[in-house]
Write a protein that holds these residues in place. Structure first.
Motif, short mmCIF file in Angstrom:
data_model
loop_
_atom_site.label_atom_id
_atom_site.label_comp_id
_atom_site.label_asym_id
_atom_site.label_seq_id
_atom_site.Cartn_x
_atom_site.Cartn_y
_atom_site.Cartn_z
N LYS A 12 32.63 38.52 33.82
CA LYS A 12 32.39 38.57 35.26
C LYS A 12 32.83 39.93 35.78
N PHE A 13 31.86 40.80 36.02
CA PHE A 13 32.19 42.17 36.41
C PHE A 13 32.85 42.17 37.79
N PRO A 14 33.99 42.85 37.94
CA PRO A 14 34.74 42.84 39.21
C PRO A 14 33.94 43.46 40.35
N THR A 15 33.94 42.79 41.48
CA THR A 15 33.25 43.31 42.66
C THR A 15 33.77 44.69 43.05
N ALA A 16 35.09 44.88 42.89
CA ALA A 16 35.69 46.16 43.29
C ALA A 16 35.17 47.35 42.50
N LEU A 17 34.58 47.10 41.32
CA LEU A 17 34.10 48.19 40.48
C LEU A 17 32.58 48.37 40.54
N ARG A 21 31.71 55.04 40.23
CA ARG A 21 31.75 56.01 39.14
C ARG A 21 33.09 55.83 38.43
N ILE A 22 33.01 55.47 37.16
CA ILE A 22 34.19 55.00 36.44
C ILE A 22 34.70 56.02 35.42
N ASP A 47 26.20 47.81 36.20
CA ASP A 47 26.99 47.57 37.40
C ASP A 47 27.78 48.80 37.86
N CYS A 48 27.87 49.81 37.01
CA CYS A 48 28.64 51.00 37.36
C CYS A 48 28.12 52.17 36.53
N ILE A 139 45.65 46.44 43.12
CA ILE A 139 45.83 46.39 44.57
C ILE A 139 44.47 46.40 45.26
N ALA A 140 43.56 47.23 44.76
CA ALA A 140 42.21 47.28 45.32
C ALA A 140 41.53 45.93 45.19
N ASN A 141 41.81 45.21 44.11
CA ASN A 141 41.22 43.90 43.89
C ASN A 141 41.67 42.91 44.96
N LEU A 142 42.95 42.98 45.35
CA LEU A 142 43.46 42.11 46.40
C LEU A 142 42.80 42.46 47.74
#
Length: 218
Positions: A12-17, A21-22, A47-48, A139-142
């Motif tokens: 499940k690819f994280p929404t935050a990412l 650009r990774i 997705d990225c 933290i970005a995920n929260l």
């Protein structure tokens, strides 16, 4: 069954990412259960966009196994993106290395010993990301979860608890960076602060997910 972080991202690819650009900090052990390397996964992901790879001591493929052997970066022959060495001329990513990166994903296996360089490479990467304004992932995920909860109308009481978790996550994160600001000061306290930051973020995310699930239930 225990799932690694990479396996969970693949499931499940994280929404935050998504759409980001990774940059990836990784080494030879940064693989999923089917031996797919994290750099290969992110490069092929729809997705990225993988834009840079960072490697610690021993290189991203274990090519410099002898102790204290430094290595320098290069252009990836297949992906045509930079592979930056963090065990050569630079130990800490420069602003130039981080330019054009929206998020840095870390997948480094470490035994937890103070003498190992991997944990300090992670520390310097997180420090550089903070200085460059690149958000710390947990933290970005929260924050991502808080935004979603607000959109669906989670109650004010629950949102206030989520903000408390966010405050704690940031507070402990600042404590972690302070403990490590100028060297190997107090690794035990630093590790505890880092763990508490992650725990606070994950607790906030769990609470919000459960509350959203209750609202969707018939």
């Amino acid at each position: 069954m225990t799932q690694t972080g990479l396996n969970q991202i693949r499931d499940k690819f994280p929404t935050a990412l998504k759409g980001k650009r990774i940059g990836v900090l990784c080494h030879a052990s940064s693989i999923a259960s089917d031996f797919v390397h994290i750099a290969d996964f992110f490069f092929s992901s729809q997705d990225c966009r993988l834009v840079a790879i960072f490697g610690p001591q021993h290189g991203i493929h274990g090519q410099t196994q002898d102790n204290m052997i430094e290595w320098e970066g290069y252009l990836h022959t297949e992906y045509k993106i930079p592979v930056y060495s963090l065990y050569g001329t630079h130990r800490k990513p420069t602003r130039e290395m981080l330019a054009g990166i929206d998020a840095l994903v870390v997948d480094i296996q470490d035994v937890g010993a103070r003498l190992y360089t991997y944990i300090w490479t992670v520390k310097l990467c997180l420090e550089a990301c903070t200085e460059a304004g690149i958000p710390v992932y947990w933290i970005a995920n929260l924050i991502d979860a808080i935004m979603k909860a607000k959109e669906v109308g989670v109650s004010k009481e629950v949102m206030e608890k989520a903000y408390d978790y966010q405050y704690d996550a940031n507070l402990y994160w600042e404590g972690w960076t302070a403990e490590n600001s100028d060297g190997f000061h107090n690794p035990d306290n630093a590790r505890e602060s880092l763990t508490r930051s992650i725990d606070a973020s994950q607790a906030g995310i769990k609470m919000l997910k459960e509350e959203i699930a209750k609202m969707k239930a018939p």
